[in-house]
Each structure stands twice: as C-alpha cells, then as structure tokens.
Design a protein around this motif. Sequence first.
Motif, PDB file in Angstrom:
ATOM      1  N   HIS A 366       0.858  -1.189   0.000  1.00  0.00           N
ATOM      2  CA  HIS A 366       0.000   0.000   0.000  1.00  0.00           C
ATOM      3  C   HIS A 366       0.893   1.238   0.000  1.00  0.00           C
ATOM      4  N   ALA A 367       0.433   2.316  -0.624  1.00  0.00           N
ATOM      5  CA  ALA A 367       1.240   3.539  -0.713  1.00  0.00           C
ATOM      6  C   ALA A 367       0.360   4.767  -0.535  1.00  0.00           C
ATOM      7  N   ARG A 368       0.941   5.796   0.114  1.00  0.00           N
ATOM      8  CA  ARG A 368       0.250   7.076   0.253  1.00  0.00           C
ATOM      9  C   ARG A 368       1.290   8.148   0.527  1.00  0.00           C
ATOM     10  N   GLY A 369       1.189   9.274  -0.184  1.00  0.00           N
ATOM     11  CA  GLY A 369       2.145  10.350   0.038  1.00  0.00           C
ATOM     12  C   GLY A 369       1.944  11.478  -0.943  1.00  0.00           C
ATOM     13  N   PRO A 370       2.917  12.398  -1.005  1.00  0.00           N
ATOM     14  CA  PRO A 370       2.773  13.575  -1.869  1.00  0.00           C
ATOM     15  C   PRO A 370       2.518  13.261  -3.339  1.00  0.00           C
ATOM     16  N   MET A 371       2.907  12.066  -3.829  1.00  0.00           N
ATOM     17  CA  MET A 371       2.662  11.747  -5.237  1.00  0.00           C
ATOM     18  C   MET A 371       1.342  11.009  -5.457  1.00  0.00           C
ATOM     19  N   THR A 372       0.604  10.721  -4.385  1.00  0.00           N
ATOM     20  CA  THR A 372      -0.615   9.934  -4.531  1.00  0.00           C
ATOM     21  C   THR A 372      -1.618  10.641  -5.434  1.00  0.00           C
ATOM     22  N   PRO A 373      -2.188   9.927  -6.397  1.00  0.00           N
ATOM     23  CA  PRO A 373      -3.155  10.548  -7.303  1.00  0.00           C
ATOM     24  C   PRO A 373      -4.466  10.871  -6.599  1.00  0.00           C
ATOM     25  N   LEU A 374      -5.293  11.650  -7.286  1.00  0.00           N
ATOM     26  CA  LEU A 374      -6.604  12.004  -6.748  1.00  0.00           C
ATOM     27  C   LEU A 374      -7.500  10.772  -6.699  1.00  0.00           C
ATOM     28  N   SER A 375      -7.734  10.172  -7.851  1.00  0.00           N
ATOM     29  CA  SER A 375      -8.627   9.010  -7.941  1.00  0.00           C
ATOM     30  C   SER A 375      -8.614   8.484  -9.362  1.00  0.00           C
ATOM     31  N   TYR A 376      -9.230   7.330  -9.560  1.00  0.00           N
ATOM     32  CA  TYR A 376      -9.477   6.841 -10.910  1.00  0.00           C
ATOM     33  C   TYR A 376     -10.579   7.678 -11.541  1.00  0.00           C
ATOM     34  N   VAL A 377     -10.529   7.790 -12.844  1.00  0.00           N
ATOM     35  CA  VAL A 377     -11.480   8.628 -13.568  1.00  0.00           C
ATOM     36  C   VAL A 377     -12.591   7.763 -14.150  1.00  0.00           C
ATOM     37  N   ALA A 378     -13.828   8.165 -13.881  1.00  0.00           N
ATOM     38  CA  ALA A 378     -15.018   7.516 -14.448  1.00  0.00           C
ATOM     39  C   ALA A 378     -15.046   6.019 -14.150  1.00  0.00           C
ATOM     40  N   ASP A 379     -14.613   5.637 -12.940  1.00  0.00           N
ATOM     41  CA  ASP A 379     -14.633   4.221 -12.591  1.00  0.00           C
ATOM     42  C   ASP A 379     -14.733   4.066 -11.073  1.00  0.00           C
ATOM     43  N   HIS A 380     -15.962   4.071 -10.568  1.00  0.00           N
ATOM     44  CA  HIS A 380     -16.175   3.919  -9.129  1.00  0.00           C
ATOM     45  C   HIS A 380     -15.699   2.559  -8.634  1.00  0.00           C
ATOM     46  N   GLU A 381     -15.798   1.542  -9.497  1.00  0.00           N
ATOM     47  CA  GLU A 381     -15.385   0.200  -9.091  1.00  0.00           C
ATOM     48  C   GLU A 381     -13.892   0.150  -8.786  1.00  0.00           C
ATOM     49  N   LEU A 382     -13.072   0.787  -9.628  1.00  0.00           N
ATOM     50  CA  LEU A 382     -11.634   0.801  -9.372  1.00  0.00           C
ATOM     51  C   LEU A 382     -11.308   1.577  -8.099  1.00  0.00           C
ATOM     52  N   ASN A 383     -11.996   2.685  -7.873  1.00  0.00           N
ATOM     53  CA  ASN A 383     -11.767   3.451  -6.641  1.00  0.00           C
ATOM     54  C   ASN A 383     -12.108   2.609  -5.414  1.00  0.00           C
ATOM     55  N   ALA A 384     -13.193   1.845  -5.495  1.00  0.00           N
ATOM     56  CA  ALA A 384     -13.582   1.003  -4.369  1.00  0.00           C
ATOM     57  C   ALA A 384     -12.606  -0.150  -4.170  1.00  0.00           C
ATOM     58  N   ARG A 385     -12.053  -0.659  -5.278  1.00  0.00           N
ATOM     59  CA  ARG A 385     -11.184  -1.831  -5.202  1.00  0.00           C
ATOM     60  C   ARG A 385      -9.769  -1.482  -4.770  1.00  0.00           C
ATOM     61  N   TYR A 386      -9.237  -0.355  -5.246  1.00  0.00           N
ATOM     62  CA  TYR A 386      -7.818  -0.062  -5.061  1.00  0.00           C
ATOM     63  C   TYR A 386      -7.507   1.140  -4.165  1.00  0.00           C
TER      64      TYR A 386
END
Length: 522
Positions: A366-386
């Motif tokens: 798992h990763a989180r920090g200053p380079m972390t992206p906002l979110s996946y675009v037009a894909d709620h399933e990917l946001n929920a999964r990853y």
Amino acid sequence: MSAAWTSTTGIAIPDLVPAKLRREWVRRGLCPGQDIHRSFTGHVDAHPDRQAVIDDAGPVTYAELDRAVSATAAGLLAAGLGRRDIIGIRMVNSRHAVAAELAVAAVGAVSLPFPAGRGSRDAVSLLRRARASGLLIDRGTGGFLGDRALPHLRAILAPEELATPAAAARPVPAVAPGDPARILVSSGSETEPKMVAYSHDAFLGGRANYVRALHADDTPMRNLVLVPLSSSFGSCGIPITVAALGATLIVQREFDPGSALRAIAEHQPTHVFGVPTMLSRLAERHPGRRPRGLHALVSSGAPMPPRAERRIRARFRTRVILVYGSTDGVNCHNAVDGRPDPAVATITIADEAGRSLPRGTEGEIHARGPMTPLSYVADHELNARYRTPGGWVRTGDHGFFDEQGVLHVTGRTRQTILRGGRTISPAEVEMCLAAHPGLAEVSCVGIPDPDLGERLCACVVPHGNHRRPDLAELTDYLRNHHELEPVKLPERLLILPTLPLGPTGKICRTTLIRLATRDSRR
C-alpha cells in the motif's frame, strides 16, 4: 474527502486523500502549492536561454518554448477550450507535444495524453469515458478516429499549426494546485485502459521529488526520455523535467537503439529513462565506455533481470537505477538504498484487512504520500477496489520489508497465469530464464488450453553467438539451476528474432499471446 472537481462535461474527480494530509505536505514543502504553468513560466523567467527541449529537429530554449505554449494556448481558447475541460493528446515525442501539454495547463484544462501508437479502439474508449472536450494531434493524423460518435468532443486541433511565431499574451490559468492536471493512462489488467488523475501538486511535489532524488549533485539535469511522453513513465518528461525542474528534456520521435546511442553521445544527457527492454537493446550495441556526462540509466515499467542489470551497468560503466512504481501511485527506487522516500510516497505492507504487517512478513503493498493521485477517472469500481478510506493506494502487488527497511517486491498479482487451479507468476520464470547464457530477451505468457485453462509459453530471443535452445534444454535449466516446481516450467517455446514492443516501449504481451497461441496450434 474534499468536494469533487467536476469537468465541463460532468466528469467528477474526487480527491480520495484526506485534505488535512494534502495541506500538511504543502506545509512541509513536499508539495509547492503551485500549478504547472506558473512553475514552468518561473523557469522561463529565471533562465530563458537554457535548452528546454531537444527533439529530432534540434534544441528549443525556454523562451522559445514559452512563446509556443502561449500561442498554442491562444489557439485552444479560440476553439472554445479552456478551464475545466479534459483535452486528449495523441502525439509523438516532439517539441509540439511538449507545447501542447503545457498549453492545456496554461488554459486551466486537464490533459489526457495517450501514446500515438495505440489503435482507435483505446483512443475512442479513453475520449468517450473521460468525456473529453478536445483532442490535440500531430498534423495530418486527424482521420484516425473515423466517424466514431464522441458527443462531447468539440474540437480536434494540431498544435504544430497553432504554435505560430506571432506573439500571444501569456495566459494566467484559474486553477488550484489541488486540481487535476493530467490523467495518466495504464492498461493494467482491466478490459479498458485505466485513467488515473493527478493534481498539479502531485506532479510538482511527489513525482518531481522522485526524479530529483535520482540526481547526485546540483548540476541541471538533462533527461533523455526514451519512452513516449504520453505514457505514465514518460510523465517524468513534460510536467517534471520541464515544468517542475526547469531542466533539459531530450526526446526522439520513436525509439531506435542506434539513434538513441547517437543522441547520448551528441546531447550528453545526465540520465536516460527507459524500460528494461530498451536499455538492454542499447547495451547490446554500446561500445563499452562511459558516455560523457551520463550519471545513471533509469529503468521502470517492468522488472529488470539481475543478469541484464549487470550487463547494462558493465557496458555503460555507470549506475543503473531500478524503479518500482506504477500509474496507480506508488514509487520506490534503489538510487540510494532501496528504502521508500516519504517525500514521494510512504509504503506499508498490509494484510487483507488493511492492517500493517511487521518487517519480514509478506503482504500487499500500500502507498500514500505527496505523489498519490486524486482518484481513478469515471470508474467507481476501481476506486472502491484499489483505494482505502484513508487514501491509501492498494497496489495489488505483494512484497515485504527486510530488517534494514528495504522493500522487496515478490510478485505483481495482476499478471498471473492459472494452470489447472495453480497460479504461476510469469515474472518469476522470466527472471530465472533471463540468467540463461544463451538468451538475449525473455518474456513468458499464458496461452489458452481447453483442459488446464492456460499453459505457460516461454518467448525467447537467442543471443546471436549461441545455438537455438529447445524446450527440454530450458526446462532442464530451470529445474536444475533454479529448482523451479514442475508446475512452473514452460510447456511451450516460441523463438523469435526480436520481442514485439507496444507503444510505451514495453514488451507487448498481447502480441506475444497471439503469436504463441497461433504457433501452438500448428
């Protein structure tokens, strides 16, 4: 979670990282709290005569690039494209591609670059799902979409025709540092290309911090980027090398080992960025002396076999920096000691419930920090999964930390082969085969099998001074020298003169699967 940014066509891009963490990274100086265009023009004002871009047509200074960016931005505004639009970019590596992406940032829009080598299928999928308002292309390539229905696409423009010598006012974009700046594209393991939105701060902060850490002194970087600038790895070019660092970006229209070696000799880059296949092919033709000015070769996009790393390092007589990273938002490299850099991304090893595991225990990265992206675009399933509720990126990769805090990646779970209910990692078999003295290049893929589901096929390129191996020889080698389990041994062998490359310079597994499947039916 902060309120979602929304495009003019209704695409909502939320930031899945807690706002207080974003503010803390700015407070600590890990992100600049600035947008890409203002960062770029700051470098223009500081050193207008420095070379900004060197392409096949020659060098362009920062002052010259600034004029091209302003003229291109004026053309976008005249076409009705601007703030909160998502604009696709399908261009080969050139000064015009650099001006195009910076111009999109200059008008407050979001760029969606994708490699020019892709067919229209992926292009249409990306433009449709992102509801892109505009598309920037190379001159003379406007017909590749055919008559596909893209109701949100209002304009298709060629930046080469917009960047005229006529003076244009420098725009002042109405954007916030936390707004999306660029959408990175990755095929991953999904049926359609993934789109991952990054903010201005994530590029100028975390991702720029990663590239800065590759350099050992204060001399300006000169980065030869061999991969497409539109790729995820290629994003270290325009928003980082030019906009964030004010350094010199060296590009070529397409990768060719001979012309790349000539560019290294002529333009003296400090760093060369490429996927392992590219760097291996350079090493095969390099005369064996250290190029003047070269500090390091930077490899990412796929695992580098140890034998290949040793050969490349010996041929170029310089460092080979191995990067573990992904479009999704994780980065760690061995430029110093292989430990994650919190100025880029903090990395933790977690169990299935998301709980951190102790050193020496394998789990999901798992990763989180200053380079972390906002979110996946037009894909709620990917946001929920990853993505986790706390903003962590679940990479799907497995690894562990050793007692010294060094990250070890043990497998990329999204690239597996299922043979009769057993999971095989092609990367593991590839790494073992790559040590075989008779093989120059190796890739392993799964091919369909009516009984077992899939069988493993080894696709290899023999060294020119070795005889062609057969399957029995290679499986004996894997069994005797690497003690692989029988289930992991290749059951098919495909010998090729060279491995096919995709548009980002990586080995094209889709093509290999097709070739291997066809060969197995003969």
